[in-house]
Every structure is written in structure tokens, then in C-alpha cells.
Design an enzyme around this catalytic site. Structure first.
Site: not given
Ligand code: NAP
Ligand code: GDD
Length: 337
Positions: A131, A133, A154
Site C-alpha cells: 500500500s 500508506e 496499518y
Molecule cells: P476491503 O474491501 O477492506 O477487503 C478486505 C478483505 O479482507 C475482505 O474480504 C475482508 O473480509 C478480508 N479480511 C479482513 N480480515 C480478515 C481476516 N482476519 N481473515 C481473512 N480475511 C479477512 O479491502 P480492499 O479495498 O479490497 O483492499 C484489498 C487489499 O489491498 C487489502 O489488503 C488492502 O489493505 C490493500 N490495499 C487497498 C487499497 C485501496 O485503496 N483499496 C490500496 C492499497 C492497498 P470481510 O469482507 O469479511 O470483512
Molecule cells: N475514512 C475517512 N472517514 N477518512 C476521512 C474522513 C472520514 O470521515 N474525513 C477525512 N478523511 C481523510 C482521512 O483522514 C485520510 O486522509 C483520507 O480521508 C482518506 O481516508 P480513507 O478513505 O479512509 O483512506 P486511507 O487513505 O486512509 O486508506 C486507504 O488507502 C490506502 C492506500 O493509500 C485504504 O484503502 C487502505 O487500505 C489503503 O492501503
């Protein structure tokens, strides 16, 4: 010959899109799901609806990343050609509340999977969902050479998984790759991440079932892409002869405030009238700006994003407006998969 894939986190946003992609390529897909007291496969129901039935090539298995035996058994029994580790406690703000659990499921669990591969001797390719992050407070633009400075439990857990993946590649010759993905969104995005929280609220306000949107830090800057395009990059990484690590991003940066503004504009409402801020949605440590340089992925994988920021916002708002209308009409019925 038909390939077999194992995906952890199949029920999540990316998992559901990756299932669709791999099925469309003729894979036999095995996914994990967690035991839950309520339905937790709604995103896969969307896949089933698109196909008109439960996809033939998809099998779901109960497993948990904190349960080594469930992971080891799946790897040994399925002997997949490709493994995608997408499962995680993926919410940054929540990781401050449950840091130890996050370290286990988002961090240590990667070692569980890698050890299961090594111990079983299965000939497979491994994808780790790393990520942006991990870059934390290191200023943008960020690429594969940028030092990490994580700002959350995280982010720390993802750094552990990132280096574990490289360590198993170097120590045991595994075909193991990291995709360092910047934020990517869709109408399947979890409802508590900021983009979806915004588009859901905008839709509900426009449809008269919600009064206001309450957010935390509006100044944070993110590089938001479209999730289906990002799972394509995951697959591309595992088709390379050599394993490697790649940044996947758009290179385009916008603040949370700009996202809110664009979303309200889509339904012809003034964002300032409906939006408030509250410190309860702020984090103990913030990541101010993430903007990715994806030139390596473009050069080596031939991958580039196509969805623009405005296109993404419009699509998410439109889908959420439709979802609210469906809800009002009683058209949202959950089924077991
Ligand atoms: P998500 O929607 O939160 O999906 C996470 C998945 O992990 C869900 O299927 C969840 O199951 C499962 N999970 C959570 N805890 C678990 C456990 N203890 N054992 C087995 N499975 C578990 O995340 P996403 O947005 O699809 O992201 C996919 C991956 O990419 C994650 O690793 C995330 O950290 C990473 N990532 C995401 C982003 C982004 O912007 N979306 C960016 C960079 C990296 P449930 O459905 O049951 O909760
Ligand atoms: N969730 C959330 N809720 N975020 C908020 C809010 C709120 O009410 N208000 C402001 N934010 C700001 C957060 O402080 C952060 O700076 C930004 O919006 C994005 O927050 P999220 O959408 O929760 O995403 P993230 O950037 O913290 O994390 C996501 O992206 C990562 C990759 O950079 C997640 O998908 C992570 O799993 C992923 O790795």
C-alpha cells in the site's frame, strides 16, 4: 491449461473485481470468506448477478488469516498456480483502535501464507497487496525507490508484509511480487472509506433520506484511481517472468475537499450547505499527501489508468443514487452464496 488461483479477501472490494477478472480469463478461482453473523458476500452477489447465476468457476472456503491451519490447508489442498493476498484489516483509522489485531492480520498473516507455500513446496506465484500508506509522511511523488515512513499501525503492518514478500523471494526464490497500490475506489468500496462515505451521503441527501455529511480532515490529498483497473495490474504482475515490485497509481492528486465538492456538484447541490467537520473522524497521525509515480508499471507491464478523477466521482455518485432508489423500492435483497 486452465489456471487455478487462490484469493484471500475475496469478499472485499478488490477481491470481488479480481474474481470477475480471473473468471473472465478462464481461471478456476478459490476464495476465502470469514464466518460472520450476517451476510458478508454482497460484493460477490453483484458478480453472480452480472453472470446471471453463481459463477461456476468460483469456490468459497471458510478461512481466517489469523488461523494458520486454515491457510496452510487451503494452499496444500488447492495447489494454486497463483495466490493473491488481498485479505487485511484494511481501515487505517480503525488500526489505531485495534493495532495488535491489525499487526497480526495485515502483517504476520503474510508470513503464514508464505510459509504455507514454502512448506508445501507448491509451485505458485504470490501477489502481496502492499500500500501507498507505507510511504506515510515521505513527501510525494512516491515511487518504488521512495523510503517508507508509515504513520499508522496499518502502515507498519503493510511494511512488514512488503519486506517479508521480498525476503521470501530472495531467500527461497519464490515468484513473489508487491503491488504498491495507491487509493482505488468504486461503487463496491467499503462504506466507511472517505470516497464512498461521501458518495453515499451525497446520494442519500439528494434523495431526501439524510441531512448532512460529517467528515474529518478535508485537506488530505490522495491519488484516487478506479479499482477494476488496479486488479488488472495485480494479474499483470504475476504474468511476468520475473517477480518484482510496482507502484500502481494515477499520478493525479486531489484533496478530500475537492472530492466532496465534485460529488455534490454531480447532483447540483452546494457542498458547503451539507458538509460539517468533526475531530472524531481525525487520526492520531495523518498522511498528508500521496501521489504516485507509476512510470515503472507503465514501462514494464504496459499498465496505465484510464478513469479520470471526475469520471470516478460521477460513476460512484450515480451508482449510489441508483442504490438508494433500489433500497427505497425494496429491490435490495441479500442471498447466501
Ligand atoms: P476491503 O474491501 O477492506 O477487503 C478486505 C478483505 O479482507 C475482505 O474480504 C475482508 O473480509 C478480508 N479480511 C479482513 N480480515 C480478515 C481476516 N482476519 N481473515 C481473512 N480475511 C479477512 O479491502 P480492499 O479495498 O479490497 O483492499 C484489498 C487489499 O489491498 C487489502 O489488503 C488492502 O489493505 C490493500 N490495499 C487497498 C487499497 C485501496 O485503496 N483499496 C490500496 C492499497 C492497498 P470481510 O469482507 O469479511 O470483512
Ligand atoms: N475514512 C475517512 N472517514 N477518512 C476521512 C474522513 C472520514 O470521515 N474525513 C477525512 N478523511 C481523510 C482521512 O483522514 C485520510 O486522509 C483520507 O480521508 C482518506 O481516508 P480513507 O478513505 O479512509 O483512506 P486511507 O487513505 O486512509 O486508506 C486507504 O488507502 C490506502 C492506500 O493509500 C485504504 O484503502 C487502505 O487500505 C489503503 O492501503
Amino acid at each position: 491449461m486452465m489456471k487455478t488461483a487462490l484469493i484471500t479477501g475475496t469478499t472485499g472490494q478488490d477481491g470481488s473485481y479480481l474474481v470477475e477478472l480471473l473468471l473472465s480469463k478462464g481461471y478456476e478461482v478459490h476464495g476465502t470468506k470469514r464466518r460472520s453473523s450476517s451476510f458478508n458476500t454482497s460484493r460477490l452477489e453483484e458478480v453472480a448477478r452480472a453472470e446471471g447465476h453463481r459463477p461456476d468457476g468460483l469456490s468459497l472456503h471458510y478461512a481466517d488469516l489469523s488461523d494458520a491451519s486454515s491457510i496452510t490447508n487451503l494452499v496444500r489442498d488447492i495447489q494454486p498456480d497463483e495466490i493473491y493476498n488481498l485479505g487485511a484489516q484494511s481501515h487505517v483509522a480503525v488500526s489505531f483502535d485495534i493495532p495488535e489485531y491489525t499487526a497480526d492480520v495485515t502483517g504476520a498473516a503474510t508470513i503464514r501464507l508464505l510459509e504455507a507455500i514454502r512448506a508445501s513446496g507448491v509451485d505458485t506465484r504470490f501477489y502481496q497487496a502492499s500500500s501507498s500508506e507505507m510511504f506515510g509522511s515521505t513527501p510525494p511523488p512516491q515511487n518504488e525507490a521512495t523510503p517508507f515512513h508509515p504513520r499508522s499501525p496499518y502502515g507498519c503492518a503493510k511494511v512488514f508484509s512488503y519486506w517479508s514478500t521480498i525476503n521470501y523471494r530472495e531467500a527461497y526464490g519464490l515468484h513473489a511480487s508487491n503491488g504498491i497500490l495507491f487509493n482505488h475506489e468504486s461503487s463496491r468500496r467499503g462504506e466507511t472509506f472517505v470516497t464512498r462515505k461521501i458518495t453515499r451521503a451525497v446520494a442519500r441527501i439528494a434523495e431526501g433520506v439524510q441531512n448532512k455529511l460529517v467528515l474529518g480532515n478535508l485537506d488530505a490529498v490522495r491519488d484516487w484511481g478506479y479499482a477494476p483497473e488496479y486488479v488488472e495490474a495485480m494479474w499483470m504482475m504475476l504474468q511476468q517472468d520475473q517477480p518484482d515490485d510496482y507502484v500502481i497509481a494515477t499520478g493525479e492528486a486531489h484533496s478530500v475537499r475537492e472530492f466532496v465538492q465534485a460529488a455534490f456538484e454531480r447532483v447540483n447541490l452546494d457542498w458547503e450547505r451539507y458538509t460539517e467537520t468533526d475531530s472524531r473522524y481525525e487520526r492520531p497521525a495523518e498522511v498528508d499527501a500521496l501521489i504516485g509515480d507509476y512510470s515503472k508499471a507503465k514501462r514494464q507491464l504496459g499498465w496505465s489508468p484510464t478513469t479520470t478523477f471526475t469520471g470516478l466521482v460521477h460513476r460512484m455518485v450515480d451508482d449510489d443514487v441508483q442504490a438508494v432508489r433500489d433500497e427505497k423500492a425494496g429491490r435490495n435483497v441479500r442471498v447466501e452464496l
